[in-house]
Design a protein around this motif. Structure first.
Motif, mmCIF file in Angstrom:
data_model
loop_
_atom_site.group_PDB
_atom_site.id
_atom_site.type_symbol
_atom_site.label_atom_id
_atom_site.label_comp_id
_atom_site.label_asym_id
_atom_site.label_seq_id
_atom_site.Cartn_x
_atom_site.Cartn_y
_atom_site.Cartn_z
ATOM 1 N N ARG A 1 0.825 -1.208 0.000
ATOM 2 C CA ARG A 1 0.000 0.000 0.000
ATOM 3 C C ARG A 1 0.859 1.257 0.000
ATOM 4 O O ARG A 1 0.544 2.254 -0.654
ATOM 5 N N ALA A 2 1.965 1.210 0.736
ATOM 6 C CA ALA A 2 2.872 2.361 0.793
ATOM 7 C C ALA A 2 3.465 2.654 -0.578
ATOM 8 O O ALA A 2 3.593 3.816 -0.979
ATOM 9 N N GLU A 3 3.829 1.608 -1.318
ATOM 10 C CA GLU A 3 4.357 1.792 -2.664
ATOM 11 C C GLU A 3 3.302 2.420 -3.571
ATOM 12 O O GLU A 3 3.610 3.297 -4.385
ATOM 13 N N GLN A 4 2.051 1.987 -3.423
ATOM 14 C CA GLN A 4 0.971 2.546 -4.234
ATOM 15 C C GLN A 4 0.728 4.007 -3.878
ATOM 16 O O GLN A 4 0.554 4.854 -4.767
ATOM 17 N N GLU A 5 0.724 4.315 -2.581
ATOM 18 C CA GLU A 5 0.537 5.701 -2.124
ATOM 19 C C GLU A 5 1.659 6.590 -2.678
ATOM 20 O O GLU A 5 1.431 7.732 -3.089
ATOM 21 N N LYS A 6 2.864 6.039 -2.690
ATOM 22 C CA LYS A 6 4.019 6.799 -3.172
ATOM 23 C C LYS A 6 3.851 7.144 -4.645
ATOM 24 O O LYS A 6 4.028 8.307 -5.043
ATOM 25 N N VAL A 7 3.503 6.152 -5.454
ATOM 26 C CA VAL A 7 3.354 6.392 -6.889
ATOM 27 C C VAL A 7 2.226 7.381 -7.154
ATOM 28 O O VAL A 7 2.355 8.289 -7.985
ATOM 29 N N GLU A 8 1.095 7.226 -6.443
ATOM 30 C CA GLU A 8 -0.031 8.140 -6.650
ATOM 31 C C GLU A 8 0.353 9.579 -6.310
ATOM 32 O O GLU A 8 -0.066 10.525 -6.984
ATOM 33 N N ALA A 9 1.156 9.744 -5.261
ATOM 34 C CA ALA A 9 1.605 11.090 -4.893
ATOM 35 C C ALA A 9 2.517 11.667 -5.961
ATOM 36 O O ALA A 9 2.465 12.857 -6.275
ATOM 37 N N LEU A 10 3.352 10.817 -6.533
ATOM 38 C CA LEU A 10 4.290 11.276 -7.550
ATOM 39 C C LEU A 10 3.587 11.634 -8.861
ATOM 40 O O LEU A 10 4.170 12.283 -9.721
ATOM 41 N N LEU A 11 2.332 11.212 -8.996
ATOM 42 C CA LEU A 11 1.561 11.506 -10.208
ATOM 43 C C LEU A 11 0.546 12.616 -9.955
ATOM 44 O O LEU A 11 -0.546 12.603 -10.497
ATOM 45 N N ALA B 1 10.732 4.281 -10.544
ATOM 46 C CA ALA B 1 12.012 4.707 -9.974
ATOM 47 C C ALA B 1 12.391 6.101 -10.444
ATOM 48 O O ALA B 1 12.916 6.922 -9.682
ATOM 49 N N ALA B 2 12.130 6.400 -11.715
ATOM 50 C CA ALA B 2 12.462 7.717 -12.257
ATOM 51 C C ALA B 2 11.576 8.801 -11.637
ATOM 52 O O ALA B 2 12.031 9.917 -11.370
ATOM 53 N N LEU B 3 10.301 8.479 -11.387
ATOM 54 C CA LEU B 3 9.413 9.427 -10.715
ATOM 55 C C LEU B 3 9.910 9.725 -9.313
ATOM 56 O O LEU B 3 9.934 10.881 -8.873
ATOM 57 N N ALA B 4 10.319 8.673 -8.597
ATOM 58 C CA ALA B 4 10.828 8.863 -7.239
ATOM 59 C C ALA B 4 12.091 9.709 -7.238
ATOM 60 O O ALA B 4 12.301 10.547 -6.354
ATOM 61 N N GLN B 5 12.931 9.511 -8.236
ATOM 62 C CA GLN B 5 14.180 10.269 -8.296
ATOM 63 C C GLN B 5 13.932 11.755 -8.490
ATOM 64 O O GLN B 5 14.714 12.590 -8.047
ATOM 65 N N ARG B 6 12.825 12.105 -9.130
ATOM 66 C CA ARG B 6 12.492 13.520 -9.306
ATOM 67 C C ARG B 6 12.287 14.201 -7.953
ATOM 68 O O ARG B 6 12.457 15.404 -7.820
ATOM 69 N N VAL B 7 11.884 13.418 -6.950
ATOM 70 C CA VAL B 7 11.675 13.965 -5.618
ATOM 71 C C VAL B 7 12.964 13.931 -4.807
ATOM 72 O O VAL B 7 13.359 14.911 -4.179
ATOM 73 N N THR B 8 13.661 12.787 -4.821
ATOM 74 C CA THR B 8 14.868 12.652 -4.010
ATOM 75 C C THR B 8 16.027 13.444 -4.582
ATOM 76 O O THR B 8 16.906 13.905 -3.851
ATOM 77 N N GLY B 9 16.048 13.579 -5.928
ATOM 78 C CA GLY B 9 17.142 14.310 -6.564
ATOM 79 C C GLY B 9 18.457 13.566 -6.545
ATOM 80 O O GLY B 9 19.502 14.124 -6.864
#
Length: 375
Positions: A107-117, A358-366
């Motif tokens: 669920r956490a992974e899904q929440e993460k992706v939804e936030a990144l979108l 992974a690329a979406l997450a990297q946009r946040v972490t930098g």
């Protein structure tokens, strides 16, 4: 805790950390307080449109903060349950706790992706433009392979696709093509695919069976509606018409119905030949141009907001993002995130979601990942 539980807990912790960073936690809390105060002001509804915008932002922010807090609370409670079960030697309760932790991690992974979108245009349809690099037939064949990959990826996600423009290669493949991907979140999912894609393989066009390296560029931009105003001056445009062509160079129309528009200040070129009517192709090309200019504005805003973030460089022909190796071994490696797959044929059949997430997450972490070049 057993190793399995620890791995699930780390997944949740990482997702929560990324969500907090994405929200800019302290700023988000202050903003929610401001929105709550405005929502309680009766004068807000004097302007219904502005009031609706405030309420939408408030609801969206409140949901994001609540979801993140809920993940943190459930993680803490579940870990405490597992530790208690271990201390009391209750293996059945411990197993239930580990299962609950696994569900929480998913669920956490899904929440993460939804936030990144949740970006400004992420919910929109997406144009995916593919251009073969230098190298003639080799690169043109590679461009067509990429075109099919994005079609298959769209099908996997339940999106619909429409071919907007295509120019076939002389012997095989395509010189360029534009695909419209239709569906909720299409642009949000596809936007990180912009960049240069490299293929390494034994060429099927080389009689000596030598290894070749081919390049093709991908550019992704959102379809926009008429509510978004993009100013375009006619004097800044060069509009050309030509005959639509199909596979193998066969004319599908004997009139100059296809339209190409060049925006002179930026050098942006768009084209449409999907309709038999020049008028309709012109309208589609203008829509694509407005979308490209809007996407350029989004990129400019992002670059300004992340001026110190090395991972947010402009995407251009020289910016390679992924390598696909078919021979002498099999590997797909994303050069931004380090994500790999040893099943390139599955990736080329549309299995792109792990690379995209992974690329979406990297946009946040930098965070940039240093990886060895793939030959």
């Amino acid at each position: 805790m057993r190793a399995e539980a620890e791995a699930h807990a780390r997944t949740v912790e990482q997702a929560v950390g990324l969500l907090r960073r994405f929200l800019d936690w302290d700023r988000a809390q202050r903003r929610l307080e401001e929105l709550n105060a405005r929502a309680e002001d009766p004068a807000l509804w004097n302007d219904p449109r502005a009031a609706q915008a405030v309420m939408r932002e408030r609801r969206k922010l409140e949901e994001a903060l609540t979801a993140t807090r809920t993940l943190e609370d459930e993680l803490r409670n579940t870990v405490e349950l597992i530790e208690l079960a271990e201390a009391e030697g209750d293996s059945e309760l411990e197993a239930e706790g580990v299962e609950a932790l696994a569900r929480l991690a998913a669920r956490a992974e899904q929440e993460k992706v939804e936030a990144l979108l949740s970006g400004e245009a992420d919910a929109n349809n997406a144009f995916i433009e593919i251009n073969a690099g230098a190298g003639g037939t080799e690169s043109q064949d590679w461009a067509e392979m990429l075109f099919r990959m994005y079609q298959r990826w769209a099908e996997r996600r339940g999106f619909r696709t429409e071919l907007i423009d295509s120019h076939p290669g002389e012997q095989a493949g395509i010189k360029s093509a534009t695909l419209l991907v239709k569906g909720e979140g299409a642009y949000g999912w596809a936007k990180t695919e912009s960049g240069v894609h490299r293929l390494v393989r034994i060429s099927p066009f080389d009689a000596n069976a030598r290894r070749h390296t081919s390049f093709a560029s991908v550019w992704v931009y959102p379809e926009i509606d008429d509510s978004i105003e993009i100013e375009i001056n006619e004097k800044d445009l060069r509009i050309d018409t030509y005959r639509s062509s199909g596979a193998g160079g066969q004319h599908v129309n004997t009139t100059d119905s296809a339209v190409r528009i060049t925006h002179l200040p930026t050098g942006i070129v768009v084209a449409s030949q999907s309709e038999r009517s020049q008028h309709k192709n012109r309208a589609t090309a203008f829509k694509m141009l407005r979308a490209r200019l809007y996407e350029a504005e989004l990129q400019r805003r992002e670059a300004e907001a992340n001026a110190q973030n090395a991972a947010k460089t402009d995407i251009g022909w020289g910016h390679q993002i992924r390598s696909y190796v078919l021979q002498p071994y099999q590997l797909v490696k994303d050069l931004r995130t380090g994500v790999t797959s040893t099943s390139p044929h599955e990736v080329l059949d549309g299995a792109l979601d792990p690379f995209i997430a992974a690329a979406l997450a990297q946009r946040v972490t930098g965070e940039r990942v240093e990886v060895e070049d793939v030959d």
